[in-house]
Design a protein around this motif. Structure first.
Motif, PDB file in Angstrom:
ATOM      1  N   ASP A 152       0.908  -1.423   0.110  1.00 20.95           N
ATOM      2  CA  ASP A 152      -0.141   0.080   0.074  1.00 20.95           C
ATOM      3  C   ASP A 152       1.005   1.076   0.101  1.00 20.95           C
ATOM      4  N   TRP A 153       2.188   1.029  -0.220  1.00 25.36           N
ATOM      5  CA  TRP A 153       3.068   2.193  -0.237  1.00 25.36           C
ATOM      6  C   TRP A 153       4.220   1.891  -1.455  1.00 25.36           C
ATOM      7  N   GLY A 154       4.773   2.914  -1.776  1.00 29.53           N
ATOM      8  CA  GLY A 154       5.876   3.075  -2.616  1.00 29.53           C
ATOM      9  C   GLY A 154       6.953   4.277  -2.591  1.00 29.53           C
ATOM     10  N   TRP A 155       7.864   4.102  -2.957  1.00 26.89           N
ATOM     11  CA  TRP A 155       9.063   5.266  -2.829  1.00 26.89           C
ATOM     12  C   TRP A 155       9.575   5.597  -4.374  1.00 26.89           C
ATOM     13  N   SER A 156       9.866   6.728  -4.510  1.00 28.25           N
ATOM     14  CA  SER A 156      10.591   7.208  -5.660  1.00 28.25           C
ATOM     15  C   SER A 156      11.792   8.245  -5.024  1.00 28.25           C
ATOM     16  N   ALA A 157      13.034   8.131  -5.781  1.00 29.67           N
ATOM     17  CA  ALA A 157      13.957   8.909  -4.988  1.00 29.67           C
ATOM     18  C   ALA A 157      14.965   9.642  -6.312  1.00 29.67           C
ATOM     19  N   ILE A 158      15.455  10.622  -5.881  1.00 27.84           N
ATOM     20  CA  ILE A 158      16.629  11.036  -6.707  1.00 27.84           C
ATOM     21  C   ILE A 158      18.030  10.667  -5.399  1.00 27.84           C
ATOM     22  N   ILE A 159      18.780   9.789  -6.156  1.00 27.43           N
ATOM     23  CA  ILE A 159      19.997   9.449  -5.448  1.00 27.43           C
ATOM     24  C   ILE A 159      21.223  10.054  -5.898  1.00 27.43           C
TER      25      ILE A 159
ATOM     26  N   LEU B 271       5.798  22.877 -10.583  1.00 28.22           N
ATOM     27  CA  LEU B 271       6.795  21.997  -9.893  1.00 28.22           C
ATOM     28  C   LEU B 271       8.094  22.329  -9.777  1.00 28.22           C
ATOM     29  N   ASN B 272       8.805  21.957  -8.780  1.00 33.78           N
ATOM     30  CA  ASN B 272      10.346  22.370  -8.881  1.00 33.78           C
ATOM     31  C   ASN B 272      11.233  21.263  -9.629  1.00 33.78           C
ATOM     32  N   ARG B 273      12.351  21.659  -9.860  1.00 34.85           N
ATOM     33  CA  ARG B 273      13.136  20.608 -10.816  1.00 34.85           C
ATOM     34  C   ARG B 273      13.271  19.123 -10.095  1.00 34.85           C
ATOM     35  N   ASN B 274      13.338  18.918  -8.952  1.00 37.82           N
ATOM     36  CA  ASN B 274      13.485  17.682  -8.437  1.00 37.82           C
ATOM     37  C   ASN B 274      12.103  16.964  -8.551  1.00 37.82           C
ATOM     38  N   GLU B 275      11.011  17.627  -8.320  1.00 38.87           N
ATOM     39  CA  GLU B 275       9.681  16.983  -8.493  1.00 38.87           C
ATOM     40  C   GLU B 275       9.444  16.805 -10.009  1.00 38.87           C
ATOM     41  N   ALA B 276       9.930  17.551 -10.807  1.00 39.21           N
ATOM     42  CA  ALA B 276       9.731  17.313 -12.370  1.00 39.21           C
ATOM     43  C   ALA B 276      10.457  16.044 -12.723  1.00 39.21           C
ATOM     44  N   TYR B 277      11.644  15.969 -12.204  1.00 41.30           N
ATOM     45  CA  TYR B 277      12.458  14.860 -12.291  1.00 41.30           C
ATOM     46  C   TYR B 277      11.905  13.442 -12.103  1.00 41.30           C
ATOM     47  N   ILE B 278      11.410  13.423 -10.871  1.00 38.33           N
ATOM     48  CA  ILE B 278      10.774  12.193 -10.500  1.00 38.33           C
ATOM     49  C   ILE B 278       9.676  12.014 -11.126  1.00 38.33           C
ATOM     50  N   LEU B 279       8.654  13.031 -11.266  1.00 37.22           N
ATOM     51  CA  LEU B 279       7.427  12.823 -12.055  1.00 37.22           C
ATOM     52  C   LEU B 279       7.841  12.271 -13.640  1.00 37.22           C
ATOM     53  N   ALA B 280       8.636  12.703 -14.379  1.00 37.72           N
ATOM     54  CA  ALA B 280       9.274  12.299 -15.796  1.00 37.72           C
ATOM     55  C   ALA B 280       9.416  10.842 -15.350  1.00 37.72           C
ATOM     56  N   SER B 281      10.112  10.274 -14.289  1.00 42.52           N
ATOM     57  CA  SER B 281      10.722   8.994 -14.163  1.00 42.52           C
ATOM     58  C   SER B 281       9.385   8.109 -14.157  1.00 42.52           C
ATOM     59  N   VAL B 282       8.423   8.409 -13.291  1.00 45.67           N
ATOM     60  CA  VAL B 282       7.342   7.461 -13.010  1.00 45.67           C
ATOM     61  C   VAL B 282       6.145   7.464 -14.067  1.00 45.67           C
ATOM     62  N   VAL B 283       6.196   8.353 -15.007  1.00 48.94           N
ATOM     63  CA  VAL B 283       5.189   8.452 -15.842  1.00 48.94           C
ATOM     64  C   VAL B 283       5.260   8.880 -17.151  1.00 48.94           C
ATOM     65  N   ALA B 284       6.635   9.672 -17.509  1.00 50.10           N
ATOM     66  CA  ALA B 284       6.733   9.799 -18.798  1.00 50.10           C
ATOM     67  C   ALA B 284       7.355   9.011 -19.709  1.00 50.10           C
TER      68      ALA B 284
ATOM     69  N   SER C 284      14.657   5.600 -10.439  1.00 49.02           N
ATOM     70  CA  SER C 284      13.802   4.855  -9.627  1.00 49.02           C
ATOM     71  C   SER C 284      12.408   5.032 -10.345  1.00 49.02           C
ATOM     72  N   ALA C 285      11.603   4.076 -10.144  1.00 43.66           N
ATOM     73  CA  ALA C 285      10.134   4.012 -10.435  1.00 43.66           C
ATOM     74  C   ALA C 285       9.556   4.506  -9.549  1.00 43.66           C
ATOM     75  N   ILE C 286       8.266   3.933  -9.021  1.00 42.54           N
ATOM     76  CA  ILE C 286       7.283   3.872  -7.693  1.00 42.54           C
ATOM     77  C   ILE C 286       7.791   2.402  -7.256  1.00 42.54           C
ATOM     78  N   GLU C 287       8.987   2.222  -6.586  1.00 39.05           N
ATOM     79  CA  GLU C 287       9.438   1.127  -6.181  1.00 39.05           C
ATOM     80  C   GLU C 287       8.496   0.558  -4.938  1.00 39.05           C
ATOM     81  N   THR C 288       8.274  -0.605  -4.987  1.00 40.43           N
ATOM     82  CA  THR C 288       7.199  -1.259  -4.027  1.00 40.43           C
ATOM     83  C   THR C 288       7.542  -2.722  -3.698  1.00 40.43           C
TER      84      THR C 288
END
Length: 318
Positions: free
Chosen positions: A95-102, A280-293, A207-211
């Motif tokens: 019921d949860w997942g994570w995405s990260a900039i590492i 969005l800020n740049r970090n948010e845009a980077y994560i969103l691109a990774s999980v849906v674009a 990362s995707a939405i890792e779960t």
């Protein structure tokens, strides 16, 4: 290697984890063609991140422990030169997942040097998850890793993909899909892991939405299919449920004589568009691109330049 005795229950547990591809790892289960196996896999951080984690934990993540796979499973009658057919029957996320900039990881690692973490709440009934309260990301679970042991005695990392599969991170390998893997060692020695709830083609931030994920797979052995020398797959019609409105897509292009640089340019341009138009800020845009674009090669013959596009569905924006 001789197969182990068949377990009474065809289930691979979370403690059946390993961090290398090797034909010398003893199988935890032996099955016959046609049998179904369930796998209970932790997330790609190997449990180092959880639903209450904060960004401050990212620098302490031990990369030597990431991307565990679970198995291996010995499939009777699978010999080098055969093909292992893997049917994806069911996938159940947590019921949860994570995405990260590492730091040091991702397509634009040189430009995104500060860590960032987003914890997602996964509502399996709705079929989507929210980003910043008003951006709906459709969920399409899949296994980032599905693979067989190599022919050599080498121990291979589970992070890069191989001709035997492994960390393919192909979002189309969801429920209903069929994956074909070239068998390289007796018994195939199949393992899987790296559960994802959603990912764009490219997984650009790393990362995707890792779960954590429970997978149900069925195995067959195919003979005389010499065209399968690396992973191949088939997806069913209507594989992507329409859980968000279809409002078309917006896409950015990257053009360069170097394919990798063209890819980076397409991503940079999409990030810039998301920041400029979606708040969005740049970090948010980077994560969103990774999980849906989605990245794709739009043109590869008009040399000296390649043309790469990155598209994002406009229906995700409420």
């Amino acid at each position: 290697m001789s197969p182990t005795s068949q377990y009474a229950s065809v289930h691979v547990r979370r403690d059946h984890a390993h961090l290398k591809w090797s034909k010398n790892i003893e199988p935890v289960l032996t099955v016959s063609p046609g049998e179904t196996v369930t796998f209970d896999a932790v997330d790609s951080s190997n449990g180092q991140l959880g639903k209450t984690s904060e960004t401050s934990i990212i620098p302490s993540v031990d990369f030597s422990l990431v991307n565990p796979v679970f198995g291996p499973v010995y499939v009777r009658d699978a010999q080098p030169g055969d093909v292992l057919k893997v049917e994806v029957l069911d996938l159940e996320t947590a019921d949860w997942g994570w995405s990260a900039i590492i730091p040091g990881f991702g397509l634009l690692a040189d430009e995104f040097t500060d860590p960032a973490l987003n914890i997602w709440s996964l509502d399996k009934e709705k079929g989507y998850t929210l980003f910043k309260d008003n951006i709906c990301v459709p969920m399409r679970p899949f296994l980032g890793c599905m693979g067989v042991a190599p022919a050599s005695d080498d121990e291979l990392s589970t992070v890069p993909p191989t001709v035997g599969g492994g960390n393919m991170d192909c979002r189309e390998l969801s429920v209903g899909s069929v994956v074909y893997l070239p068998v390289q060692a007796t018994g195939a020695l199949f393992s899987c892991g790296d559960g994802h709830a959603a990912q764009g083609h490219g997984e650009v931030c790393g990362s995707a939405i890792e779960t954590p994920l429970k997978a149900t797979l069925r195995f067959e052995v195919c003979k005389n299919q010499p065209w399968v020398t690396s992973p191949q797959y088939q997806i069913p019609p209507g594989a992507q449920p329409q859980v968000i409105p279809d409002r078309g897509q917006y896409a950015t292009m990257g053009i360069d004589s170097d394919l990798l640089e063209a890819t980076k340019k397409a991503l940079r341009n999409l990030i810039q568009w998301l920041v400029a138009t979606k708040g969005l800020n740049r970090n948010e845009a980077y994560i969103l691109a990774s999980v849906v674009a989605d990245l794709h090669i739009a043109e590869a013959v008009n040399m000296p330049n390649y043309e790469v596009a990155m598209s994002i569905p406009l229906g995700i924006f409420a």
